[in-house]
Structures are given as structure tokens and as C-alpha cells.
Write an enzyme that holds these catalytic residues in place. Structure first.
Site, PDB file in Angstrom:
ATOM      1  N   ASN A   8      -2.593  40.590 -59.374  1.00  0.00           N
ATOM      2  CA  ASN A   8      -3.034  40.328 -58.003  1.00  0.00           C
ATOM      3  C   ASN A   8      -3.256  38.820 -57.905  1.00  0.00           C
ATOM      4  OD1 ASN A   8      -4.413  40.055 -55.606  1.00  0.00           O
ATOM      5  ND2 ASN A   8      -5.974  41.601 -56.084  1.00  0.00           N
ATOM      6  N   ARG A  83       0.368  43.058 -56.361  1.00  0.00           N
ATOM      7  CA  ARG A  83      -0.179  43.148 -55.011  1.00  0.00           C
ATOM      8  C   ARG A  83       0.516  42.088 -54.168  1.00  0.00           C
ATOM      9  NH1 ARG A  83      -6.454  43.052 -53.133  1.00  0.00           N
ATOM     10  NH2 ARG A  83      -6.042  43.464 -50.938  1.00  0.00           N
ATOM     11  N   HIS A 171      -5.446  45.156 -46.058  1.00  0.00           N
ATOM     12  CA  HIS A 171      -6.322  45.979 -46.911  1.00  0.00           C
ATOM     13  C   HIS A 171      -5.752  47.380 -47.122  1.00  0.00           C
ATOM     14  CE1 HIS A 171     -10.074  43.372 -45.905  1.00  0.00           C
ATOM     15  NE2 HIS A 171      -9.656  43.095 -47.128  1.00  0.00           N
ATOM     16  N   ARG A 231     -13.980  33.742 -42.873  1.00  0.00           N
ATOM     17  CA  ARG A 231     -13.004  33.849 -41.774  1.00  0.00           C
ATOM     18  C   ARG A 231     -13.699  34.288 -40.493  1.00  0.00           C
ATOM     19  NH1 ARG A 231      -8.881  37.714 -44.813  1.00  0.00           N
ATOM     20  NH2 ARG A 231      -9.875  37.186 -46.777  1.00  0.00           N
ATOM     21  N   GLU A 367      -8.183  49.153 -55.596  1.00  0.00           N
ATOM     22  CA  GLU A 367      -6.839  48.778 -55.150  1.00  0.00           C
ATOM     23  C   GLU A 367      -5.863  48.710 -56.318  1.00  0.00           C
ATOM     24  OE1 GLU A 367      -9.149  45.713 -53.487  1.00  0.00           O
ATOM     25  OE2 GLU A 367      -8.098  45.793 -51.585  1.00  0.00           O
TER      26      GLU A 367
END
Ligand code: ADP
Length: 380
Positions: A8, A83, A171, A231, A367
């Protein structure tokens, strides 16, 4: 049959996981190289740390493989999973990364310029190191390809949709994992209407109806929707125009503002870290939390409306899994949707914390496991 490596890659880190392959990937060890660039550091979770000095993605991968040697136990790495933030409109499932697939993903760099190049740099490094092993790309956008058109488009002239200006949602690996847990442990609920709130440094909510994503708070980029660590979340596009025309801000400056200086950090002026905010006495920290909580409440309402009802809410991600305070605050205004929590079970981070008609669950996300499973399917 060999082991599975998951990778990732971000701009400044490369996270990895090593798994036994079959039948369900069996986690052996995880870790990461942090601070890629001039002063990188290799961390094996629960193990040693090594200072690496100047390190790019390819060097980081070599260092990771050297550090993993004792864990391989004589086995080879049979497949590698990556990923990848953007799969565009074409990918609703993982894909084997051959030259053709990589070229198509490279063409998506303009849609995710802060993430996609790092993901692909890592793919190139892994292909060079393991030329014979299948490389599998797993996309943060893939789970959302089931969005109906009204949740896939913006109200721009149609040619913008055709050129790829769409609400992709992100996501997706997390939502895929959570939906899998719902299928296994809550089969009636997964057939209903569930709002899954992934609250980590990045944050979004996904409306999952009958096991499929029908709406999400993130859209074209990972900026939309909820405020996050740094963010902004949802913003009137007029603000961007104003900053450009009246304040002469460049695209780079606005990118820096919206991705790295806004959200909880920008509002509090203190930190992007929720644990620190919760412990702070600074009134700006309290206001940042108020805004965060309010936007989550508002978006859970929006997700309920987009599904025509609400049977369950799932909290996941670092904040969703660990902060009883945020879960308590979010749910205290959602009684009208049947969402209330049992204070004791919430405080104890139990799995089922609901006290009303709507189920409220805490499910830790994973994940990497979704990536490892995709590789396991590719290497059989
Ligand atoms: P990422 O999106 O980078 O994977 P995580 O999912 O690990 O991030 O979430 C990180 C966030 O979770 C941070 O804001 C951190 O403060 C918050 N967090 C972790 N544990 C707790 C806790 N016990 N209470 C409140 N916030 C927490």
C-alpha cells in the site's frame, strides 16, 4: 504454494503485509517504511525499527524483503497485491497487472495525481523484483461502481461525464471488507440499508443497500464529503473560484490548502489527530470536533435518504473503532432515525452498541485482507 505480499504505497510511506495463502489468507506480519525520501525508517509491527536514509519505492521494497527474510520460512512470495486508489470506470473488481492494465491505470494519473503515481511506482518496483509472480491491483473506487447514475454524475454538461468527471467514491477496500463481515455475521442486515462510516485520517460514509454501494460522501476525488484530518471535505466550488480570482492562489496552493491544511487541522489550528483534539482544552479544538460531528450526522441522514431508510450504522477506521466520544456525539442527534447507543457498551467498544430500532455496530476494518484475498484467488 508460497506466500502473499500486500503493498500500500503512499507519497511518503509504503505499508506491507505478509500472508500465508490458503484457504483464507493468514496474516504473518505487517509493517511499513515511513518517511520515504531522505530519512526513511523501516518498522516491523511489534518488531524492530531500522533507519534507512534516502529511500525511494524500489529501495524501500528491497529493504522490506530483506527484513522479511526471517518470516518467509523458506517459502517464496507467490503473488503480490497492490492498493491502487483509482480504477476509473472500467474496474469493479481486482485485476492482474500486465502491461496493458498498467498503461490504462497510468492514463488515470490526472484523476488522482497525489496517489496514483506512487501506487504505480510501487507496482513497477514489485514487477522488477518478482517478475514471475502475479501482481494484482485492488482499487479504492471499485466497490462504488454500483452507484446509480444520479450518484455517479455531477450536474455538468454531459461531455464532462463522458470524459470521466464522475462521483467515483473511495475507501472501497474498507467497505468491501465491512460488507463481507456483514454477509458472514449479520446476513439479514446486509440485505437491508446500512450506512458505513469509515472515520480515520481520511473519512467517508458509504450507503450499502443489499450489499452494494449506492452512494458515498466522497466523489471525484478523496476531498469531498466529510471533513478529515487535513482535508476540507465538502466545499462550495465557488470558494475555489474566489481564492483563484481574488487571492491569486495557484492550483498548487489550493491543492496544498485543501489536502494538507484544512479539516480538523485547519479548524483547530492545533492538530489533525482526534485523540489530541479530544484531550485539548483549546476552544478551537472543541469547535473542530463540533463541525466534524455535525457533518457526520448530516451525511448519515443523507445516506439514509439515498437508501430510503436505515437499518444499521457501522463505525470503522481509527476514530470510528476507538472513539466512544465521537460515536456518542454523532448518535445523540440521530434518535429520529432510530440510532441511539447504549452508553456502557459504547464506552467499552463492544461490537453491538445500538439501543434503538437501528443496529449500531463497531467493526474494525482490514483493507489489506481484501487485497490478500484477491491475490489468493489469482495464485490458485
Ligand atoms: P488512516 O486513515 O491513516 O489509516 P486511522 O484509521 O489509523 O488512519 O485513524 C487515525 C485517527 O484515529 C487519528 O485521528 C487518531 O487520533 C484516531 N484515533 C485512534 N485511536 C483513537 C482513540 N482511542 N480515540 C480517539 N481517536 C483515536
Amino acid at each position: 504454494m508460497g506466500l502473499i505480499l500486500t503493498l500500500n504505497a503512499g507519497s511518503s510511506s509504503l505499508k506491507f503485509g505478509l500472508y500465508g495463502a490458503q484457504p483464507e489468507p493468514d496474516l504473518i506480519v505487517t509493517g511499513q517504511v515511513e518517511k520515504l525520501g531522505l530519512a526513511a525508517r523501516l518498522v516491523i509491527d511489534g518488531g524492530p525499527q531500522t533507519e534507512l536514509g534516502p529511500t525511494d519505492h524500489a529501495q524501500a521494497l528491497s529493504q522490506i524483503m530483506a527484513a522479511l527474510a526471517p518470516y518467509l520460512d523458506g517459502e517464496i512470495v507467490a503473488g503480490i497485491g497492490h492498493r491502487i486508489v483509482h480504477g476509473g470506470v472500467a474496474h469493479s473488481a481486482p485485476v492482474t497487472l500486465d502491461e496493458d492494465a498498467i498503461a490504462k491505470l497510468r492514463a488515470l494519473i490526472p484523476l488522482a495525481p497525489l496517489h496514483q503515481p506512487h501506487n504505480l511506482a510501487c507496482v513497477a518496483a514489485a514487477r522488477a523484483m518478482f517478475p514471475a509472480a502475479p501482481q494484482v491491483g485492488c482499487f479504492d473506487t471499485a466497490f462504488h461502481r454500483t452507484h446509480p447514475w444520479v450518484n455517479d454524475t455531477f450536474a455538468l454538461p454531459r461531455e464532462f461525464y463522458d470524459m470521466g468527471v464522475r462521483r467515483y467514491g473511495f475507501h472501497g477496500l474498507s467497505y468491501d471488507y465491512i460488507t463481507g463481515v456483514l454477509h458472514r455475521d449479520y446476513p439479514e442486515l446486509v440485505l437491508g440499508k446500512v450506512a458505513v462510516a469509515h472515520l480515520g485520517n481520511g473519512a467517508s460514509i458509504c450507503a450499502v443497500r443489499n450489499g452494494q454501494s449506492v452512494a458515498s460522501t466522497m466523489g471525484f476525488s478523496a476531498l469531498d464529503g466529510l471533513p478529515m484530518g487535513t482535508r476540507s471535505g465538502q466545499l462550495d466550488p465557488g470558494v475555489v473560484l474566489y481564492l483563484m480570482t481574488e487571492h491569486g492562489m495557484s492550483a498548487e496552493q489550493i491543492t496544498e490548502l485543501l489536502y494538507r491544511k484544512s479539516g480538523l487541522l485547519g479548524l483547530s489550528g492545533v492538530t489533525s489527530d482526534m485523540r489530541t483534539l479530544e484531550a485539548s482544552n483549546d476552544p478551537r479544538a472543541a469547535q473542530a470536533i463540533d463541525y466534524y460531528v455535525f457533518r457526520i450526522q448530516r451525511e448519515i441522514g443523507a445516506m439514509a435518504a439515498s437508501m430510503g431508510g436505515l437499518d444499521g450504522v457501522v463505525f470503522t477506521g481509527g476514530i470510528g473503532e476507538n472513539s466512544s466520544y465521537i460515536r456518542g456525539r454523532v448518535t445523540e442527534a440521530l434518535g429520529f432515525l432510530g440510532v441511539t447507543v447504549n452508553t456502557g457498551r459504547n464506552a467499552a467498544n463492544e461490537t453491538e452498541i445500538g439501543a434503538g430500532a437501528t443496529r449500531v455496530l463497531i467493526i474494525p476494518t482490514d483493507e489489506e485482507r481484501i487485497i490478500a484475498r484477491a491475490v489468493a484467488r489469482a495464485v490458485v
